[in-house]
Design a protein around this motif. Structure first.
Motif, PDB file in Angstrom:
ATOM      1  N   LYS B 230      14.100  69.801  25.616  1.00  0.00           N
ATOM      2  CA  LYS B 230      13.740  71.227  25.732  1.00  0.00           C
ATOM      3  C   LYS B 230      14.820  72.136  25.153  1.00  0.00           C
ATOM      4  CE  LYS B 230      10.407  71.877  29.425  1.00  0.00           C
ATOM      5  NZ  LYS B 230      10.158  72.373  30.781  1.00  0.00           N
ATOM      6  N   LYS B 231      16.072  71.746  25.350  1.00  0.00           N
ATOM      7  CA  LYS B 231      17.166  72.572  24.808  1.00  0.00           C
ATOM      8  C   LYS B 231      17.127  72.564  23.281  1.00  0.00           C
ATOM      9  CE  LYS B 231      20.024  71.483  28.785  1.00  0.00           C
ATOM     10  NZ  LYS B 231      21.054  70.545  29.225  1.00  0.00           N
ATOM     11  N   ILE B 232      16.847  71.394  22.689  1.00  0.00           N
ATOM     12  CA  ILE B 232      16.700  71.334  21.228  1.00  0.00           C
ATOM     13  C   ILE B 232      15.529  72.210  20.784  1.00  0.00           C
ATOM     14  CG2 ILE B 232      15.900  69.814  19.358  1.00  0.00           C
ATOM     15  CD1 ILE B 232      17.774  67.683  20.319  1.00  0.00           C
ATOM     16  N   CYS B 233      14.396  72.104  21.505  1.00  0.00           N
ATOM     17  CA  CYS B 233      13.207  72.878  21.126  1.00  0.00           C
ATOM     18  C   CYS B 233      13.457  74.380  21.230  1.00  0.00           C
ATOM     19  CB  CYS B 233      12.010  72.469  21.999  1.00  0.00           C
ATOM     20  SG  CYS B 233      11.395  70.820  21.602  1.00  0.00           S
ATOM     21  N   ALA B 234      14.151  74.790  22.295  1.00  0.00           N
ATOM     22  CA  ALA B 234      14.449  76.219  22.468  1.00  0.00           C
ATOM     23  C   ALA B 234      15.386  76.699  21.375  1.00  0.00           C
ATOM     24  CB  ALA B 234      15.061  76.458  23.848  1.00  0.00           C
ATOM     25  N   ALA B 235      16.425  75.926  21.077  1.00  0.00           N
ATOM     26  CA  ALA B 235      17.406  76.352  20.078  1.00  0.00           C
ATOM     27  C   ALA B 235      16.823  76.334  18.670  1.00  0.00           C
ATOM     28  CB  ALA B 235      18.645  75.455  20.161  1.00  0.00           C
ATOM     29  N   SER B 236      15.871  75.431  18.417  1.00  0.00           N
ATOM     30  CA  SER B 236      15.300  75.281  17.070  1.00  0.00           C
ATOM     31  C   SER B 236      13.969  76.004  16.901  1.00  0.00           C
ATOM     32  CB  SER B 236      15.074  73.790  16.757  1.00  0.00           C
ATOM     33  OG  SER B 236      16.274  73.052  16.788  1.00  0.00           O
ATOM     34  N   SER B 237      13.439  76.588  17.995  1.00  0.00           N
ATOM     35  CA  SER B 237      12.126  77.242  17.969  1.00  0.00           C
ATOM     36  C   SER B 237      11.041  76.312  17.444  1.00  0.00           C
ATOM     37  CB  SER B 237      12.172  78.529  17.138  1.00  0.00           C
ATOM     38  OG  SER B 237      13.084  79.430  17.693  1.00  0.00           O
ATOM     39  N   VAL B 238      10.920  75.182  18.093  1.00  0.00           N
ATOM     40  CA  VAL B 238       9.899  74.194  17.743  1.00  0.00           C
ATOM     41  C   VAL B 238       9.318  73.622  19.037  1.00  0.00           C
ATOM     42  CG1 VAL B 238      10.969  73.530  15.539  1.00  0.00           C
ATOM     43  CG2 VAL B 238      11.635  72.345  17.659  1.00  0.00           C
ATOM     44  N   ASN B 239       8.215  72.898  18.918  1.00  0.00           N
ATOM     45  CA  ASN B 239       7.700  72.101  20.030  1.00  0.00           C
ATOM     46  C   ASN B 239       8.042  70.635  19.797  1.00  0.00           C
ATOM     47  OD1 ASN B 239       6.601  74.285  21.289  1.00  0.00           O
ATOM     48  ND2 ASN B 239       4.450  73.706  20.964  1.00  0.00           N
ATOM     49  N   ALA B 240       7.855  69.835  20.851  1.00  0.00           N
ATOM     50  CA  ALA B 240       8.060  68.400  20.708  1.00  0.00           C
ATOM     51  C   ALA B 240       6.993  67.673  21.502  1.00  0.00           C
ATOM     52  CB  ALA B 240       9.436  68.003  21.215  1.00  0.00           C
ATOM     53  N   THR B 241       6.550  66.526  20.984  1.00  0.00           N
ATOM     54  CA  THR B 241       5.671  65.646  21.750  1.00  0.00           C
ATOM     55  C   THR B 241       6.316  64.275  21.860  1.00  0.00           C
ATOM     56  OG1 THR B 241       3.649  66.809  21.117  1.00  0.00           O
ATOM     57  CG2 THR B 241       3.419  64.529  21.841  1.00  0.00           C
ATOM     58  N   ILE B 242       6.414  63.819  23.096  1.00  0.00           N
ATOM     59  CA  ILE B 242       7.021  62.522  23.386  1.00  0.00           C
ATOM     60  C   ILE B 242       5.906  61.516  23.704  1.00  0.00           C
ATOM     61  CG2 ILE B 242       8.296  61.307  25.229  1.00  0.00           C
ATOM     62  CD1 ILE B 242      10.194  62.672  23.495  1.00  0.00           C
ATOM     63  N   ASN B 243       6.027  60.312  23.159  1.00  0.00           N
ATOM     64  CA  ASN B 243       5.124  59.225  23.561  1.00  0.00           C
ATOM     65  C   ASN B 243       5.809  58.418  24.665  1.00  0.00           C
ATOM     66  OD1 ASN B 243       3.692  56.879  23.951  1.00  0.00           O
ATOM     67  ND2 ASN B 243       3.271  56.548  21.759  1.00  0.00           N
ATOM     68  N   LEU B 244       5.312  58.586  25.888  1.00  0.00           N
ATOM     69  CA  LEU B 244       5.990  57.969  27.039  1.00  0.00           C
ATOM     70  C   LEU B 244       6.055  56.448  26.910  1.00  0.00           C
ATOM     71  CD1 LEU B 244       4.662  60.052  30.080  1.00  0.00           C
ATOM     72  CD2 LEU B 244       6.758  60.357  28.750  1.00  0.00           C
ATOM     73  N   ASP B 245       5.069  55.856  26.249  1.00  0.00           N
ATOM     74  CA  ASP B 245       5.057  54.396  26.121  1.00  0.00           C
ATOM     75  C   ASP B 245       6.104  53.887  25.124  1.00  0.00           C
ATOM     76  OD1 ASP B 245       3.082  53.798  28.002  1.00  0.00           O
ATOM     77  OD2 ASP B 245       1.487  54.315  26.573  1.00  0.00           O
ATOM     78  N   SER B 246       6.645  54.780  24.331  1.00  0.00           N
ATOM     79  CA  SER B 246       7.627  54.330  23.333  1.00  0.00           C
ATOM     80  C   SER B 246       9.074  54.510  23.799  1.00  0.00           C
ATOM     81  CB  SER B 246       7.416  55.087  22.015  1.00  0.00           C
ATOM     82  OG  SER B 246       7.695  56.463  22.208  1.00  0.00           O
ATOM     83  N   ILE B 247       9.247  55.073  24.995  1.00  0.00           N
ATOM     84  CA  ILE B 247      10.615  55.294  25.482  1.00  0.00           C
ATOM     85  C   ILE B 247      11.253  53.963  25.866  1.00  0.00           C
ATOM     86  CG2 ILE B 247      11.987  56.334  27.335  1.00  0.00           C
ATOM     87  CD1 ILE B 247       9.944  58.637  27.300  1.00  0.00           C
ATOM     88  N   PRO B 248      12.425  53.671  25.324  1.00  0.00           N
ATOM     89  CA  PRO B 248      13.059  52.391  25.621  1.00  0.00           C
ATOM     90  C   PRO B 248      13.514  52.313  27.082  1.00  0.00           C
ATOM     91  CG  PRO B 248      14.543  53.799  24.366  1.00  0.00           C
ATOM     92  CD  PRO B 248      13.229  54.501  24.407  1.00  0.00           C
ATOM     93  N   VAL B 249      13.097  51.263  27.750  1.00  0.00           N
ATOM     94  CA  VAL B 249      13.411  51.082  29.173  1.00  0.00           C
ATOM     95  C   VAL B 249      13.946  49.665  29.378  1.00  0.00           C
ATOM     96  CG1 VAL B 249      12.474  51.091  31.511  1.00  0.00           C
ATOM     97  CG2 VAL B 249      11.588  52.691  29.811  1.00  0.00           C
ATOM     98  N   HIS B 250      15.007  49.549  30.139  1.00  0.00           N
ATOM     99  CA  HIS B 250      15.617  48.248  30.422  1.00  0.00           C
ATOM    100  C   HIS B 250      14.677  47.405  31.299  1.00  0.00           C
ATOM    101  CE1 HIS B 250      18.696  45.370  31.771  1.00  0.00           C
ATOM    102  NE2 HIS B 250      19.437  45.803  30.761  1.00  0.00           N
ATOM    103  N   GLU B 251      14.631  46.079  31.031  1.00  0.00           N
ATOM    104  CA  GLU B 251      13.738  45.203  31.800  1.00  0.00           C
ATOM    105  C   GLU B 251      14.006  45.287  33.299  1.00  0.00           C
ATOM    106  OE1 GLU B 251      10.999  43.427  31.223  1.00  0.00           O
ATOM    107  OE2 GLU B 251      11.111  44.424  29.267  1.00  0.00           O
ATOM    108  N   GLU B 252      15.279  45.398  33.676  1.00  0.00           N
ATOM    109  CA  GLU B 252      15.613  45.452  35.106  1.00  0.00           C
ATOM    110  C   GLU B 252      15.072  46.708  35.777  1.00  0.00           C
ATOM    111  OE1 GLU B 252      19.374  44.411  36.838  1.00  0.00           O
ATOM    112  OE2 GLU B 252      19.943  43.252  35.053  1.00  0.00           O
ATOM    113  N   LEU B 253      14.991  47.789  34.995  1.00  0.00           N
ATOM    114  CA  LEU B 253      14.439  49.023  35.562  1.00  0.00           C
ATOM    115  C   LEU B 253      12.959  48.837  35.856  1.00  0.00           C
ATOM    116  CD1 LEU B 253      15.323  52.018  36.189  1.00  0.00           C
ATOM    117  CD2 LEU B 253      14.257  52.622  34.019  1.00  0.00           C
ATOM    118  N   LYS B 254      12.252  48.196  34.904  1.00  0.00           N
ATOM    119  CA  LYS B 254      10.821  47.935  35.128  1.00  0.00           C
ATOM    120  C   LYS B 254      10.613  47.055  36.347  1.00  0.00           C
ATOM    121  CE  LYS B 254       9.408  48.206  30.280  1.00  0.00           C
ATOM    122  NZ  LYS B 254       8.967  47.429  29.108  1.00  0.00           N
TER     123      LYS B 254
END
Lengths: 330, 330
Positions: B230-254
């Motif tokens: 959000k800070k990048i989007c506010a400073a750059s005056s842009v939107n962002a869309t994140i794909n939650l399934d593509s976020i890297p997550v450690h196996e132990e966290l899962k």
């Protein structure tokens, strides 16, 4: 009035930034490329050398938050850092400030704090480029200042040599007098002592001038003349002898403390004047050719770190240093 | 064991300085000309640009002094600052540290703190050149780090443009998992989550590499992926869309949090990974040609500061950012 607990951190920073924008004269030659609003500030190349110093002020240790004028506190917390930059003969370039805040502190108080910063920045230059705001049960202000010089060396403590004379800028002891009146609930806002205690003037221009004219050895008087002179003697492996009768003392200090103004002048602390050493001819030349308020108060001798005191008759005087040692309780 | 109240400030600083001397590998190319022992440190010319950042850690806010391993605290309090330097694509050059100390804190604890500093300095470079020690009812550590780059610009927040993809280094959410276990008195020293929470690795080398290879936009993930994006989007005056399934997550966290590992990964905070944007081709080139652990997680779009989330099917997901806001109580 708004408590910091009633406003977001983002809004708080924005309000504090606005105080600077509205109160600090813009610097046309600024090399600050990114300031508040990113992870870190970006500064273009400084000059030949840069110096950094950091000093914090803590509630119930250096001030009492319920009593202090926050504008004075802003001035002083930045000024004591500027004084360290001055003692190196450098100009201040940029500062960062971390605030540890209790939630009952008012935004307006912090705006006043930043007005105090602004006052100092306007008079002595440099820019406040960022910082951090954290919650804390104890209110504190931690300041870091980076300075620079285009000389190949800064003033230091370790360069005093036997034969040097010792000189100080300004008069000593008035900040201590302010503290004494303050502790007796008797410090008037209009008094010279109030200003000496709360609004010390960092000797930035004097420091730059002294380095420029060839002075190698300097320190600022934050812990009292004797204590700070001892640091020069230890770092330079020399002794020093001070003539107590030659120490510059303000007339009001003599009038208010006729019995112990000398003791206050040598060990009072928080004067933030400069203490330098150098050839007598050089120091007299500087004193004669500039408007600097410079006083020869003693000389450097062969030795291993001791400071002695005499009076005008040459008689040895026993002195105690007093001064600060924050942790030792006995 | 020695309480700080039983030792002079001078001796305390000397002991802490000794820890550095004994534990930090000397830097043959050091430009530090004066370090601890004078009013201010003296640093030779840095490279083309310098950056400065400051972050404090406070007892009962960021850690609990009676429970924390001080060596971890030393690491972390310096590492979070190094992470800010990394987010600009710079290398750390020098640091100053202010300690606000209760009188019951042990010198040995502080020596351990400095061992934590030493560990980090040895791995990521830079020098600790000075600081301040003050008495305080609340224990705090305030750190300032100056970094530099020989590039003409650093990574910043305001340079993201529509069409950029968004990428992160490393896996997210494990520091938050460590905190959750810690709050349940259930965090094992040997666990991955302990290390993620207490010993975050500032991405100094990755940051330098990313800037070097042409990345313009970066921030470190201290407040959670969504908040920092959000800070990048506010400073750059842009939107962002994140794909939650593509976020890297450690196996132990899962394994440990099968129901909410995604939420922890997007809003947990304190990961200190880097979040960058850039042309997809450039980011894929960097990922293929270096060993950097870089994952594309979304893209930048035309807009005015909003962050959206989808899953692999493209369905819009409602997300809350969580994150930190230290002062607002309601």
């Amino acid at each position: 009035m708004t408590k910091v607990s009633e406003i977001s951190e983002f809004d708080l920073i924005a309000r504090l930034e606005a105080v600077l924008e509205q109160n600090v004269t813009p610097n046309a030659e600024s090399k600050i490329q990114v300031a508040i609003g990113d992870d870190a500030a970006v500064i273009g190349n400084l000059d030949n050398l840069q110096v950094v110093t950091t000093d914090a002020m803590v509630d119930k240790v250096h001030f009492v938050s319920n009593e202090v004028d926050m504008r004075n506190l802003g001035w002083k917390s930045l000024a004591v850092n500027y004084s360290d930059i001055a003692s190196m003969g450098c100009k201040p370039v940029y500062s960062v400030v971390t605030l540890g805040l209790r939630t009952d502190i008012l935004v307006e108080q912090l705006e006043n704090l930043y007005l105090g910063f602004s006052d100092l920045l306007n008079l002595y230059g440099g820019e406040l480029v960022g910082g951090d705001i954290v919650k804390s049960d104890t209110f504190f202000i931690s300041v870091t200042v980076v300075g620079s010089t285009d000389k190949s060396e800064t003033m230091q403590r370790k360069t005093a040599v036997p034969g040097d004379v010792i000189a100080v800028t300004g008069a000593l002891g008035c900040s201590n007098a302010g503290l004494k009146f303050l502790l007796n609930n008797n410090l008037e806002k209009s008094s010279h002592f109030y200003e000496a205690h709360y609004l010390p003037k960092p000797r930035i221009y004097e420091g730059i001038n002294l380095l420029d004219m060839g002075i190698k050895t300097g320190i600022d008087i934050s812990d009292g003349l004797l204590n700070d002179l001892k640091k020069i003697c230890a770092a330079s492996s020399v002794n020093a002898t001070i003539n107590l009768d030659s120490i510059p003392v303000h007339e009001e200090l003599k009038l208010s403390f006729p019995d112990n103004f000398r003791e206050m002048a040598v060990s009072g602390g928080e004067d933030y004047e400069l203490l330098i050493t150098g050839h007598e001819s050089l120091i007299k030349y500087i004193s004669d050719s500039t408007k600097m308020d410079l006083h020869i108060v003693g000389e450097i001798e062969i030795g291993s770190g001791n400071v002695n005191a005499v009076d005008n008759s040459g008689a040895q005087i026993s002195i105690t240093t007093g001064g600060w040692d924050h942790f030792t309780e006995n």
